[in-house]
Design an enzyme around this catalytic site. Structure first.
Site, PDB file in Angstrom:
ATOM      1  N   ASP A 138       0.670  -1.193   0.017  1.00 65.00           N
ATOM      2  CA  ASP A 138      -0.363  -0.462  -0.185  1.00 65.00           C
ATOM      3  C   ASP A 138       1.177   1.387   0.168  1.00 65.00           C
ATOM      4  O   ASP A 138       1.809   0.996   0.067  1.00 65.00           O
ATOM      5  CB  ASP A 138      -1.396   0.042   1.229  1.00 65.00           C
ATOM      6  CG  ASP A 138      -0.279   0.398   2.426  1.00 65.00           C
ATOM      7  OD1 ASP A 138       0.370   0.299   2.458  1.00 65.00           O
ATOM      8  OD2 ASP A 138      -1.640   0.492   3.593  1.00 65.00           O
ATOM      9  N   ILE A 139       0.142   2.695  -0.445  1.00 65.54           N
ATOM     10  CA  ILE A 139       0.874   3.576  -0.456  1.00 65.54           C
ATOM     11  C   ILE A 139       0.825   4.150   1.380  1.00 65.54           C
ATOM     12  O   ILE A 139       0.211   4.112   2.090  1.00 65.54           O
ATOM     13  CB  ILE A 139      -0.031   4.442  -1.105  1.00 65.54           C
ATOM     14  CG1 ILE A 139      -0.258   4.126  -2.700  1.00 65.54           C
ATOM     15  CG2 ILE A 139       0.616   6.629  -1.181  1.00 65.54           C
ATOM     16  CD1 ILE A 139      -0.648   4.931  -3.437  1.00 65.54           C
TER      17      ILE A 139
ATOM     18  N   GLU B  10      -6.143   2.162  -0.292  1.00 67.11           N
ATOM     19  CA  GLU B  10      -4.424   2.187  -1.191  1.00 67.11           C
ATOM     20  C   GLU B  10      -3.859   0.909  -1.221  1.00 67.11           C
ATOM     21  O   GLU B  10      -3.021   0.914  -1.560  1.00 67.11           O
ATOM     22  CB  GLU B  10      -4.012   3.179  -0.493  1.00 67.11           C
ATOM     23  CG  GLU B  10      -3.429   2.822   1.415  1.00 67.11           C
ATOM     24  CD  GLU B  10      -4.397   3.473   1.697  1.00 67.11           C
ATOM     25  OE1 GLU B  10      -4.128   3.337   3.113  1.00 67.11           O
ATOM     26  OE2 GLU B  10      -5.779   3.194   1.274  1.00 67.11           O
TER      27      GLU B  10
END
Length: 530
Positions: free
Chosen positions: A404-405, A447
């Protein structure tokens, strides 16, 4: 060998019989549908005609009542104009009261009352109210308002349910002298009662009249006159001033077709209704006659279909065989080769070809829509589950990269969700660029992303993850600028059991990467996958 040939032969014979049976069944269904449609149309016509008839009947009766009330007021007004200069002549007043009561039979009784409310003349004289002061609601209303009045129905001192109609009497100077009034008894013989009672009451049809307080002013059951009616949709509508028709169930649960109208002068409601059962009684005879008239033609039609079905069995059988394999890519070519020598089979063939193309188009589109994340175009959770089921069923090893970001919430908070969506779309493209065609690239929420790498070990998966991390780190995401991602890698093999477990392990490695400072790849050891 002989057994197989015999079975095949009987299978084909049974198929032909099935086609014949379906053709005959179709003819019977069409015949039944025609019969049922005719029944439904006839039934609805009877209901609609009865509703319209009852509505017109109620409207006509309401107009008749209104005209009768206008007539009574005109009679009183004329008498009042004659007696302007002779209101003190008791003998003349008695004669005029007697004339009004007997000449037209509009009133059950007539009174002349002076300005003080005292009765100065009456007819009939058996009322024994001469010289007395009237204290009924109708008398008090007439004395107070001093204009032409039709009272609301009320019960008199003598126990009669009546309507009091009055008209003021004034002299030439406009000075109020009193009034002339007539009563119409609602439970006894009168022109109004006769006007309502002369109408037909057969097969359960009847009418009734209610006032604004829901009291029955007329009903064929005289014992119900004066009764206040409870909740009733028709009465609710007519007392709102509406004219129309409605199908309802009355308080006894009888299905009725009602028409209703309002009497303009008094706002009474007139309702004419007929039992639905009585309305529909003639339909049985109509349908029996229709059945007898159509039966010979139906029999001939069935015989013709029986004969002609044998001629159409061959192309239909081929099309039916093809229809069982509509999901096979070669079916379209097979359908194309069917020899459809008559128009109907040719149209079926054409429709099947169109349907085949449309079916495969819709299936492909549906599968794509169901399994695809609309924002990024990647697989969604449903697509991931299907891929996992396939890999587990084929016992194919695979690796998982979960990512994920980093600090993505600050992107949305600082630049807005539109900018955040653009970041997610750009990341999706990068993931697809570093993946193989057989890899399953997914967005599983917010995300959070995931890549399934079939037939790949942890080492190769780590290299893919690291290549993806560097690519993201080196990319500028529009106004957001530089971003980083954290990744966790795990591997599933046949001896690990549930594939969901490896997803959890990959997630744990992702969280470990974040705890260790983000922007890094953490690979699960074999002990982590146990």
């Amino acid at each position: 060998m002989v057994s197989n040939i015999t079975l095949s032969y009987f299978f084909r014979v049974n198929l032909r019989r099935l086609i014949l049976f379906l053709a005959l069944l179709s003819a019977l269904v069409i015949q039944f549908n025609t019969f049922y449609a005719s029944y439904s149309v006839q039934r609805q016509l009877l209901i609609d005609n009865t509703l319209a008839s009852n509505r017109a009947y109620a409207s006509k009766l309401a107009d008749s009542i209104d005209q009768f009330l206008q007539s009574t007021q005109q009679q009183l007004a004329y008498s009042a104009s004659l007696l302007t200069a002779k209101f003190g002549d008791a003998e003349l007043l008695m004669a005029e009261a007697e004339r009004l009561r007997l000449q037209t039979n509009s009133f059950n009784s007539v009174v002349f009352v002076d300005a003080n409310g005292k009765v100065v003349a009456t007819s009939p004289d058996t009322l024994s109210i001469l010289g007395k002061k009237l204290d009924s609601p109708g008398a008090n209303e007439a004395l107070n308002v001093r204009r032409p009045v039709i009272s609301a129905p009320y019960i008199s001192v003598a126990g009669n349910l009546l309507v009091f109609i009055s008209h003021p009497v004034t002299d030439s100077a406009g000075r109020y002298l009193g009034y002339i009034g007539g009563t119409v008894y609602l439970k006894q013989k009168s022109i109004l009662n006769k006007l309502l009672g002369e109408h037909y009451y057969h097969d359960g049809s009847y009418l009734y009249v209610v006032d604004q307080s829901r009291r029955l002013l007329y009903h064929p059951d005289a014992s119900r006159v004066g009764e206040e009616v409870g909740p009733n949709l028709v009465i609710d509508a007519v007392l709102r001033g509406e004219t129309g028709d409605m199908r309802i169930n009355n308080s006894q649960g009888i299905d009725l077709l009602a028409g209703y109208a309002i009497v303009p002068m008094t706002h009474w409601g007139v309702v004419a209704q007929r039992p639905t059962q009585a309305t529909l009684a003639p339909i049985s005879g109509l349908m029996s006659s229709m059945l007898l008239n159509t039966l010979p033609l139906a029999i001939l039609t069935l015989l013709f279909i029986w004969w002609f079905a044998n001629m159409i069995a061959s192309p239909l059988r081929e099309l039916a065989d093809s229809a069982q394999e509509m999901d096979h890519p070669a079916t379209a070519e097979r359908i194309q080769k069917v020899h459809s020598w008559y128009f109907e089979s040719s149209e079926i063939k054409r429709a099947m070809l169109i349907g085949f193309k449309l079916l495969h188009y819709k299936i492909n589109k549906l599968l794509l829509d169901v399994q695809t994340d609309p924002l990024t175009g990647l697989h969604n959770r449903r697509g991931l589950d299907l891929a996992l089921d396939l890999m587990q069923s084929t016992r194919r090893n695979f690796a998982v990269v979960s990512l994920d970001i980093d600090n993505f919430k600050s992107v949305n908070d600082t630049y807005g969700h539109d900018a955040g969506d653009e970041v997610l779309q750009s990341l999706a493209k990068i993931m697809q660029n570093v993946s193989r065609d057989e890899d399953v690239v997914c967005r599983i929420g917010g995300e959070e992303f995931l890549i399934l790498l079939p037939s790949v070990g942890s080492k190769v998966a780590e290299e893919v993850a690291e290549r993806l991390r560097r690519q993201v780190e080196q990319t500028r995401f529009g106004p957001v600028g530089q971003l980083t991602i954290s990744l966790g890698v795990a591997q599933w093999s046949q001896d690990l059991g549930d594939v969901e477990a490896v997803l959890k392990v990959a997630d744990n490695m992702l969280y470990k990467a974040k705890r260790n400072g983000r922007n890094r790849v953490v690979v699960a050891e074999s002990s982590d996958c146990v």
